[in-house]
Design an enzyme around this catalytic site. Structure first.
Site, mmCIF file in Angstrom:
data_model
loop_
_atom_site.group_PDB
_atom_site.id
_atom_site.type_symbol
_atom_site.label_atom_id
_atom_site.label_comp_id
_atom_site.label_asym_id
_atom_site.label_seq_id
_atom_site.Cartn_x
_atom_site.Cartn_y
_atom_site.Cartn_z
ATOM 1 N N LYS A 224 0.851 -1.197 0.000
ATOM 2 C CA LYS A 224 0.000 0.000 0.000
ATOM 3 C C LYS A 224 0.886 1.245 0.000
ATOM 4 O O LYS A 224 1.713 1.433 0.884
ATOM 5 C CB LYS A 224 -0.896 -0.009 1.238
ATOM 6 C CG LYS A 224 -1.723 1.255 1.440
ATOM 7 C CD LYS A 224 -2.482 1.207 2.763
ATOM 8 C CE LYS A 224 -3.070 2.563 3.117
ATOM 9 N NZ LYS A 224 -3.716 2.569 4.452
ATOM 10 N N ASP A 229 -2.559 10.487 3.877
ATOM 11 C CA ASP A 229 -3.981 10.169 3.972
ATOM 12 C C ASP A 229 -4.700 11.219 4.810
ATOM 13 O O ASP A 229 -4.603 11.220 6.038
ATOM 14 C CB ASP A 229 -4.168 8.779 4.580
ATOM 15 C CG ASP A 229 -5.632 8.362 4.628
ATOM 16 O OD1 ASP A 229 -6.449 9.019 3.956
ATOM 17 O OD2 ASP A 229 -5.946 7.392 5.333
ATOM 18 N N LYS A 236 -10.117 13.086 8.309
ATOM 19 C CA LYS A 236 -9.642 12.711 9.635
ATOM 20 C C LYS A 236 -9.616 13.927 10.557
ATOM 21 O O LYS A 236 -9.574 15.079 10.105
ATOM 22 C CB LYS A 236 -8.220 12.141 9.550
ATOM 23 C CG LYS A 236 -8.074 10.836 8.801
ATOM 24 C CD LYS A 236 -6.615 10.416 8.759
ATOM 25 C CE LYS A 236 -6.417 9.124 7.991
ATOM 26 N NZ LYS A 236 -6.928 7.959 8.720
ATOM 27 N N ASP A 247 1.509 6.301 6.015
ATOM 28 C CA ASP A 247 0.507 5.418 5.430
ATOM 29 C C ASP A 247 0.999 4.729 4.167
ATOM 30 O O ASP A 247 0.289 3.912 3.599
ATOM 31 C CB ASP A 247 -0.784 6.196 5.159
ATOM 32 C CG ASP A 247 -2.032 5.341 5.300
ATOM 33 O OD1 ASP A 247 -1.956 4.302 5.975
ATOM 34 O OD2 ASP A 247 -3.075 5.707 4.733
ATOM 35 N N ASP A 306 -12.132 7.212 3.861
ATOM 36 C CA ASP A 306 -10.927 6.968 4.658
ATOM 37 C C ASP A 306 -10.542 5.497 4.689
ATOM 38 O O ASP A 306 -9.577 5.119 5.339
ATOM 39 C CB ASP A 306 -11.127 7.508 6.078
ATOM 40 C CG ASP A 306 -9.818 7.665 6.835
ATOM 41 O OD1 ASP A 306 -8.758 7.724 6.175
ATOM 42 O OD2 ASP A 306 -9.840 7.720 8.080
ATOM 43 N N GLU A 308 -9.443 3.955 2.032
ATOM 44 C CA GLU A 308 -8.941 4.010 0.658
ATOM 45 C C GLU A 308 -7.871 2.977 0.363
ATOM 46 O O GLU A 308 -7.683 2.585 -0.791
ATOM 47 C CB GLU A 308 -8.405 5.410 0.357
ATOM 48 C CG GLU A 308 -6.987 5.701 0.825
ATOM 49 C CD GLU A 308 -6.789 5.627 2.344
ATOM 50 O OE1 GLU A 308 -5.678 5.272 2.775
ATOM 51 O OE2 GLU A 308 -7.741 5.926 3.082
ATOM 52 N N ARG A 310 -7.525 -0.215 0.975
ATOM 53 C CA ARG A 310 -7.989 -1.489 0.397
ATOM 54 C C ARG A 310 -8.486 -1.291 -1.037
ATOM 55 O O ARG A 310 -8.428 -2.212 -1.854
ATOM 56 C CB ARG A 310 -9.081 -2.084 1.292
ATOM 57 C CG ARG A 310 -10.373 -1.317 1.362
ATOM 58 C CD ARG A 310 -11.189 -1.624 2.602
ATOM 59 N NE ARG A 310 -10.550 -1.066 3.797
ATOM 60 C CZ ARG A 310 -11.046 -1.210 5.038
ATOM 61 N NH1 ARG A 310 -12.171 -1.878 5.221
ATOM 62 N NH2 ARG A 310 -10.422 -0.699 6.072
#
Length: 457
Positions: A224, A229, A236, A247, A306, A308, A310
């Site tokens: 990933k 993010d 967030k 992230d 949020d 995102e 996956r």
């Protein structure tokens, strides 16, 4: 970043490993002044406990380092900055101790100094003669790479910079490199990666690195690469966003493992896939309740922008499956739920194949790089069902979040391919011996060890 491991020099001071269990017997063999000094300072040769002994001239004569029942690199991890910045050598020819000392020293010497000059240099260790230098160097360099990629702020580690780091790694080891950028993602059927990343000023991309004999067993690593993010339109909180430069920790891990595989020359056909995006906010950001098309043909309802990671992994895992590799392993800083379940220091392993899971967990035991297997509990699949799409990326439930995220990913992996998913923190909240606060490699050494055992005689 230097590993603080050097070739022999004319003058170096001995570092003497003392086993905790044998300390009392060892102490009796020492001169009376040494016994008195160690007793007075309360030295017990606990794992990682050091003591400096002076000579007749008042200078340092030797350094003692306690080593516990299980030999790990961490016993030596504090020494590079605990000791004066001089040259040292290990007073042992035990190969296991030599490997642990060299690796622990190299990992303990790490500092992220791109933006702030270090206040001192680490002490240096002469390469122990019995150490497996190639293996230690490969591992230490890989961990340094993982940490540095994660520690670098998003301003300097967006999708193009991450791609440049992957390309530099490819060039070093003679690997092929390809990167699909921006609108070309749509042309080449990576719609989910594009949709998540399109709102950012830095264009999303899919990084694709390949190395090794084309006839060798195929090993595919997927990471990933969410370089920052914000949470997207489901934004967030300030506190939740603070550490989101990390992230992309999954991508850092697979690049680190690739480094180890290529440095070791393992007989595999390696492929590394990284969907690299920023989950940002603008007028064209993807929205809650949008439906995302994917490379596999499945549609995904956006329950939460949020979630995102996956979504972008879906396209990469689908691509990985198309050439039916012998195994797929993905790394992702995917869920807070995994941290609630296991804490920050123990990554969760989800796996659709018991044999692969056993190999990876054995690698974790051999390297002291812990993992804990979590269930792909099929009944929870109902939680990611959608009324308007094939699946949803968010359950809306506070329960079982790491499991449902893994079940989501499983939809994009062909059923007959052994696949593992590791949900990592990729960060040390506080410093420990050999592991400074900040970006961290978690499970990378375990997976490399498992791949080494699985694909070499």
């Amino acid at each position: 970043m230097s590993l603080a491991l050097i070739d022999p020099v004319d003058a170096s001071l001995p570092v003497v490993p003392v086993m905790t269990d044998g300390y009392d017997a060892w102490l009796l063999t020492q001169p009376a002044p040494v016994q008195r000094w160690l007793q007075d300072i309360g030295y017990k040769a606990k794992d990682g406990q050091s003591a400096i002994l002076s000579g007749a001239d008042g200078g340092i004569a030797q350094v003692l380092i306690g080593v516990g029942k299980t030999i790990t690199p961490w016993a030596f991890g504090s020494l590079p900055y605990e000791l004066p910045a001089r040259s040292y050598h290990l007073a042992s020819d035990n190969p296991e101790l030599c490997d642990a000392a060299a690796l622990g020293w190299a990992l303990g010497a790490y500092r992220f100094d791109r933006y702030k000059k270090a206040d001192r240099q680490p002490a240096e260790l002469v390469w122990p003669e019995a150490a497996n230098r190639k293996a230690v160097e490969g591992t230490a360099e890989a961990v340094h790479l993982i940490r540095t990629l994660i520690n670098t702020p998003a301003e300097d580690m967006g999708p193009p910079e991450l791609a440049a780091a992957a390309e530099a790694l490819a060039e070093r080891f003679g690997a092929a490199f390809r990167c699909v950028v921006g609108e070309d993602l749509l042309k080449e059927n990576f719609p989910a990666i594009h949709m998540v990343g399109r709102a950012a000023a830095k264009e999303p991309c899919l990084i694709d690195l390949t190395w090794g004999d084309e006839s060798a067993p195929k090993v595919t690593l997927v990471g990933k690469g969410v370089c920052f993010d914000t949470g997207g339109l489901n934004i967030k909180t300030g506190g939740g966003m603070t550490m989101m430069k990390k992230d992309m920790g999954g991508s850092a891990h697979v690049l680190g493992i690739a480094h180890m595989i290529m440095a070791a020359g393992l007989p595999v056909r390696l492929r590394v896939l990284i969907p690299a995006v920023e989950n940002n906010i603008s007028g064209n950001a993807y929205r809650p309740m949008d439906v995302v098309p994917t490379r596999k043909g499945l549609t995904v309802e956006v329950g939460n922008t949020d979630a995102e990671g996956r979504v972008v992994l879906a396209d990469a895992l689908a691509l990985a499956s198309e050439e039916s590799p012998a195994m797929i392993m993905d790394f992702a800083t995917l869920t807070g739920a995994a941290r609630v379940a296991l804490g920050t220091e123990l990554p969760g392993l989800f796996c659709n194949d018991d044999g692969l899971a056993a190999d990876v967990l054995a690698g974790a035991d051999r390297t002291g790089d812990p993992l804990w297997r979590m269930p792909l509990w099929k009944p929870y699949g109902r939680m990611i069902e959608s009324k308007v799409a094939d699946i949803t990326n968010s359950t809306g439930s506070p329960y079982g979040g790491s499991i449902t995220a893994a079940l989501f990913l499983e939809h994009f992996v062909a059923e007959d391919i052994p696949w593992g998913h590791i949900d990592v923190m990729a960060w040390n909240l506080s410093a420990k011996p050999g592991r400074p606060e900040g970006g961290e490699a978690q499970g990378a050494r375990a997976v490399f060890n498992a791949i080494s055992k699985r694909f070499t005689a």
